[in-house]
Design a protein around this motif. Structure first.
Motif, short mmCIF file in Angstrom:
data_model
loop_
_atom_site.label_atom_id
_atom_site.label_comp_id
_atom_site.label_asym_id
_atom_site.label_seq_id
_atom_site.Cartn_x
_atom_site.Cartn_y
_atom_site.Cartn_z
N ILE A 59 0.84 -1.20 0.00
CA ILE A 59 0.00 0.00 0.00
C ILE A 59 0.87 1.25 0.00
CG2 ILE A 59 -1.61 1.35 1.41
CD1 ILE A 59 -2.83 -1.43 2.25
N GLN A 60 1.95 1.25 0.79
CA GLN A 60 2.84 2.41 0.84
C GLN A 60 3.52 2.64 -0.52
OE1 GLN A 60 5.41 1.55 4.14
NE2 GLN A 60 3.98 2.41 5.63
N ARG A 61 3.93 1.56 -1.19
CA ARG A 61 4.54 1.71 -2.51
C ARG A 61 3.53 2.26 -3.51
NH1 ARG A 61 6.67 -3.22 -1.12
NH2 ARG A 61 5.18 -4.33 -2.42
N ALA A 62 2.31 1.76 -3.47
CA ALA A 62 1.27 2.24 -4.39
C ALA A 62 0.95 3.70 -4.11
CB ALA A 62 0.01 1.38 -4.25
N TYR A 63 0.89 4.07 -2.84
CA TYR A 63 0.60 5.45 -2.47
C TYR A 63 1.72 6.38 -2.93
CZ TYR A 63 -0.58 9.51 0.36
OH TYR A 63 -0.90 10.76 0.77
N ALA A 64 2.96 5.93 -2.77
CA ALA A 64 4.11 6.75 -3.16
C ALA A 64 4.15 6.97 -4.67
CB ALA A 64 5.41 6.09 -2.69
N LYS A 66 1.51 7.14 -6.62
CA LYS A 66 0.31 7.86 -7.06
C LYS A 66 0.57 9.37 -7.03
CE LYS A 66 -4.56 8.31 -6.22
NZ LYS A 66 -5.73 7.85 -5.54
N SER A 67 0.17 10.02 -8.07
CA SER A 67 0.29 11.47 -8.12
C SER A 67 -0.98 12.06 -7.50
CB SER A 67 0.44 11.93 -9.57
OG SER A 67 0.45 13.34 -9.62
N ILE A 68 -0.79 12.77 -6.42
CA ILE A 68 -1.95 13.31 -5.70
C ILE A 68 -2.08 14.80 -6.02
CG2 ILE A 68 -2.95 13.79 -3.44
CD1 ILE A 68 -1.51 11.30 -2.44
#
Length: 75
Positions: A59-64, A66-68
């Protein structure tokens, strides 16, 4: 969780109606410790903590990655 990985590891016997009796006889003739040692070895590297850690890292890798874009409110 599917039985497929356990079947591939030899931890369960998957049977059809046609081979139920011979498989059952085979399973019942095995020493009890035969399967327990295999299951213990398979489960030795599994735990809820390891599963949680792996999922949290994913989840942390996916969040990192992702362009927010911040939400902008109109005044």
């Amino acid at each position: 969780m599917s039985c497929e990985p356990n079947g591939a590891e030899g931890l369960v016997d998957i049977v059809d109606a046609e081979d139920l009796e011979p498989k059952l006889r085979s399973v019942l003739s095995r020493p009890r410790d035969f399967l327990l040692k295999k299951v213990d070895a398979y489960l030795a590297n599994m735990s809820w903590e390891r599963t949680w850690d792996a999922m949290a890292a994913h989840i942390q890798r996916a969040y990192a990655m992702k362009s927010i874009v911040p939400l902008r409110r109109r005044a």
